[in-house]
Write a protein that holds these residues in place. Structure first.
Motif, PDB file in Angstrom:
ATOM      1  N   THR A  69       3.963  -4.773   8.204  1.00 42.14           N
ATOM      2  CA  THR A  69       4.988  -5.792   7.993  1.00 42.14           C
ATOM      3  C   THR A  69       6.332  -5.217   8.417  1.00 42.14           C
ATOM      4  N   ILE A  70       7.162  -6.083   8.961  1.00 40.11           N
ATOM      5  CA  ILE A  70       8.511  -5.701   9.369  1.00 40.11           C
ATOM      6  C   ILE A  70       9.445  -6.736   8.793  1.00 40.11           C
ATOM      7  N   ASP A  71      10.364  -6.304   7.917  1.00 42.58           N
ATOM      8  CA  ASP A  71      11.225  -7.278   7.264  1.00 42.58           C
ATOM      9  C   ASP A  71      12.436  -7.601   8.140  1.00 42.58           C
ATOM     10  N   HIS A  72      13.315  -8.455   7.625  1.00 38.16           N
ATOM     11  CA  HIS A  72      14.441  -8.933   8.425  1.00 38.16           C
ATOM     12  C   HIS A  72      15.412  -7.821   8.796  1.00 38.16           C
ATOM     13  N   ARG A  73      15.349  -6.675   8.102  1.00 33.57           N
ATOM     14  CA  ARG A  73      16.223  -5.544   8.430  1.00 33.57           C
ATOM     15  C   ARG A  73      15.583  -4.606   9.448  1.00 33.57           C
ATOM     16  N   GLY A  74      14.313  -4.858   9.778  1.00 30.55           N
ATOM     17  CA  GLY A  74      13.594  -3.984  10.694  1.00 30.55           C
ATOM     18  C   GLY A  74      12.824  -2.877   9.998  1.00 30.55           C
ATOM     19  N   VAL A  75      12.737  -2.889   8.661  1.00 30.31           N
ATOM     20  CA  VAL A  75      11.984  -1.871   7.926  1.00 30.31           C
ATOM     21  C   VAL A  75      10.496  -2.106   8.134  1.00 30.31           C
ATOM     22  N   ARG A  76       9.781  -1.073   8.577  1.00 31.37           N
ATOM     23  CA  ARG A  76       8.362  -1.166   8.881  1.00 31.37           C
ATOM     24  C   ARG A  76       7.552  -0.610   7.703  1.00 31.37           C
ATOM     25  N   GLU A  77       6.598  -1.387   7.205  1.00 30.14           N
ATOM     26  CA  GLU A  77       5.696  -0.926   6.151  1.00 30.14           C
ATOM     27  C   GLU A  77       4.263  -1.039   6.657  1.00 30.14           C
ATOM     28  N   ILE A  78       3.574   0.091   6.746  1.00 30.19           N
ATOM     29  CA  ILE A  78       2.212   0.134   7.254  1.00 30.19           C
ATOM     30  C   ILE A  78       1.286   0.470   6.102  1.00 30.19           C
ATOM     31  N   THR A  79       0.370  -0.429   5.790  1.00 27.30           N
ATOM     32  CA  THR A  79      -0.597  -0.212   4.716  1.00 27.30           C
ATOM     33  C   THR A  79      -1.940   0.116   5.346  1.00 27.30           C
ATOM     34  N   PHE A  80      -2.424   1.325   5.102  1.00 30.91           N
ATOM     35  CA  PHE A  80      -3.689   1.783   5.672  1.00 30.91           C
ATOM     36  C   PHE A  80      -4.864   1.543   4.728  1.00 30.91           C
ATOM     37  N   ALA A  81      -4.606   1.652   3.427  1.00 29.28           N
ATOM     38  CA  ALA A  81      -5.702   1.547   2.460  1.00 29.28           C
ATOM     39  C   ALA A  81      -5.135   1.247   1.085  1.00 29.28           C
ATOM     40  N   GLU A  82      -5.970   0.684   0.233  1.00 26.65           N
ATOM     41  CA  GLU A  82      -5.606   0.559  -1.169  1.00 26.65           C
ATOM     42  C   GLU A  82      -5.714   1.934  -1.823  1.00 26.65           C
ATOM     43  N   ALA A  83      -4.929   2.166  -2.867  1.00 23.05           N
ATOM     44  CA  ALA A  83      -4.986   3.448  -3.561  1.00 23.05           C
ATOM     45  C   ALA A  83      -6.368   3.679  -4.157  1.00 23.05           C
ATOM     46  N   ASP A  84      -6.805   4.915  -4.129  1.00 25.81           N
ATOM     47  CA  ASP A  84      -8.101   5.309  -4.689  1.00 25.81           C
ATOM     48  C   ASP A  84      -8.197   4.864  -6.138  1.00 25.81           C
ATOM     49  N   GLY A  85      -9.276   4.175  -6.492  1.00 24.15           N
ATOM     50  CA  GLY A  85      -9.425   3.647  -7.841  1.00 24.15           C
ATOM     51  C   GLY A  85     -10.422   4.390  -8.697  1.00 24.15           C
ATOM     52  N   THR A  86     -10.766   5.621  -8.313  1.00 24.82           N
ATOM     53  CA  THR A  86     -11.784   6.364  -9.055  1.00 24.82           C
ATOM     54  C   THR A  86     -11.215   7.088 -10.272  1.00 24.82           C
TER      55      THR A  86
END
Length: 544
Positions: free
Chosen positions: A337-354
């Protein structure tokens, strides 16, 4: 051609949902509200003008207004009480669903912005804007919420949801909770700031529309030295945890309080020695403008392995930004996702739930540095490993509470400009999140390339005032904004008895305003507000 559905742009049913504009989504889009209740979705209270003996606040109306303005696009809230209109009857069982419309149990989501405190017994208390029935305060021990309509409580106050020092959400809210699904608040005192409500929905739209992450990230972006917190309830441990990590649409259904699970960010901890020397010749920085053309979006997607099966629709880049890829909850690939300010957020995986703890801080920094190198995040900007923050979680029942565990460790790399850090929270930095399996789950890249540096133009001193353009120390530079704060607070009739500096919060560097950066000194302080209350404020002084 894209379709408009429930306020969100989506691809036609026959095409992969590889790209969509970040538009204003309705948080009730996936649920309904019982017809016999009318709308009954939102209620608001905010107080800036307090009774004598309590220091007034400056931004609570703007704070609540940010939340109000967002949801009002979809449904008109039931009420918004302000200052003297915020009275204790709103929270008491007798009138909290008055006429099926008014009070803190009359709406699904309720938002209160003001002062708050917690005593040694874990009882949370809030001063009102006026006196009703002989009382100018309300407390959690006297509330009974959720037996009628309320499901989500937002307390944008200090100390509303404590999890340390022998406290827990169960200790504070068990008696009051008669059907609540989630409560949002703070473990620490919080900063008087106008942006919590608006930033909550900005983050919600950008990060996969999950309530808990949106609340924590919005608070972090306002000030990394406070500790926001969230709790969710359910019939089982699994239900409470699933709600905490994944709930992202408001629901009218009551929740069991058999199990509680909560999460919080701790205050950021510096991992390098602060440089607090004032620059001999302050400069201004001009940052390269953000250009998010279709070709640039395609380039970024390819860089992070984001699938664009359907290509980029013409309207992919909306005024709020863009989301690329289905993400971990979709096809398993990364989501950008890239917000209106140009900040890029890359989500590769959900946090480990073990249940495994995240790596040690030292190991997390090593993993994060590898990620920065792998994706070339420091190729065009100067980065330094600066802070570590942990996301903790814990929970249990009224009979037994599990010890806190670390869900993720977040390593913050601060951008340096000519050797000086960017000090505006949430900008000029790279944040790398690592879970208990040592996996990089998310990268947030808020850096900006520097286009040029120039000397600051000297500013003339104000008429009748001493020339303080050339302070020799940080304290001297911050004296003027500190005195302005004290005068403003004292104008309400009470002189603060104490002002203390929040550890690790003093910084000298560049503050970003649009495409420009100027040298400033910045510090977060906590002020005694009377009656056992406190509030935090950010002091910032430009250097010329």
């Amino acid at each position: 051609m894209a379709l408009l559905k429930n306020g969100a742009v989506t691809a036609p049913p026959s095409a992969p949902a590889a790209a969509r504009a970040l538009t204003s989504g309705d948080p009730f889009a996936a649920t309904g509200v019982a017809a016999d209740r009318g709308a009954n979705r939102y209620g608001f209270c905010s107080i800036e003008d307090f009774p004598p003996g309590i220091s007034d606040l400056s931004f609570t109306h703007e704070d609540a207004g940010g939340f109000y303005n967002y949801v009002n696009k979809f449904t008109a809230p039931n009420f918004w009480y302000r200052d003297g209109g915020v009275l204790s009857w709103i929270y008491g069982e007798e009138y909290d669903d008055w006429q099926g419309t008014y009070g803190f149990d009359a709406c699904v989501a309720e938002y209160h912005s003001g002062h708050g405190t917690m005593d040694g017994n874990g009882v949370f208390s809030m001063p009102m804007g006026g006196t009703w029935g002989g009382s100018a305060w309300v407390n959690s021990a006297d509330m009974r919420l959720g037996n009628e309509v309320a499901r989500y409580l937002f307390f944008s106050t200090c100390l509303s949801l404590r999890i340390g020092g022998g406290n827990s959400p169960i200790r504070t809210w068990d008696a009051a909770n008669l059907g609540l699904r989630m409560i949002f608040g703070f473990e620490t005192t919080s900063v008087d700031n106008p942006d919590y409500g608006a930033l909550f929905f900005t983050k919600w739209n950008a990060n996969g529309r999950k309530f808990s992450k949106a609340w924590l990230d919005a608070s972090w972006e306002i000030d990394p030295h406070q500790a926001p917190s969230v709790v969710a309830c359910g019939a089982t441990q699994a239900e409470a945890q699933d709600r905490l990590w994944n709930e992202g649409n408001f629901s009218t259904a009551a929740a069991s309080k058999n199990w509680w699970w909560w999460t919080w960010y701790d205050a950021a901890k510096s991992i390098r020695e602060d440089r607090l020397e004032l620059p001999g010749s302050p400069q201004t920085a001009r940052f390269a403008p953000q250009r998010l053309s279709p070709s640039r979006l395609t380039e970024l997607a390819g860089h992070y392995g984001v699938r664009l099966d359907g290509g980029l629709p013409d309207d992919a880049l909306g005024p709020h930004g863009v989301a690329l890829g289905a993400g971990p909850s979709g096809d398993g690939g990364p989501r950008l996702t890239i917000d209106h300010r140009g900040v890029r957020e890359i989500t590769f995986a959900e946090a480990d739930g073990t249940g495994r703890d995240a790596p040690s801080a030292a190991e997390a920094v090593r993993i994060a540095q590898d990620a920065v190198e792998t994706f070339g995040l420091a190729d065009r900007v100067d980065l330094v490993a600066d802070k570590v923050r942990h996301q903790y979680h814990a929970g249990g029942t009224a009979d037994e509470i599990a010890d806190p565990r670390v869900r993720e460790t977040h390593v913050v790399f601060t951008q340096l400009v000519d050797g000086h850090p960017v000090v505006t929270p949430g900008l000029g930095e790279v944040r790398v999140s690592i879970d208990g399996g040592g996996t990089v789950t998310t990268i947030v890249d808020a850096t900006r390339e520097v286009e040029r540096l120039a000397g600051s133009a000297p500013a003339a001193p104000s008429p009748g005032r001493e020339d303080t353009r050339n302070p020799s120390t940080v304290d001297e530079a911050l004296d003027a904004p500190a005195q302005r704060l004290l005068r403003r607070l004292s104008a309400g009739g009470r002189v603060p008895a104490e002002v203390r500096t929040i550890p690790d919060s003093t910084a000298v560097g560049y503050a970003l305003r649009g495409d420009d950066g100027t040298h400033v000194v910045r510090r977060t302080v906590e002020v005694d507000c009377g009656e056992g209350l406190a509030k935090r404020y950010v002091l910032e002084a430009p250097l010329r």
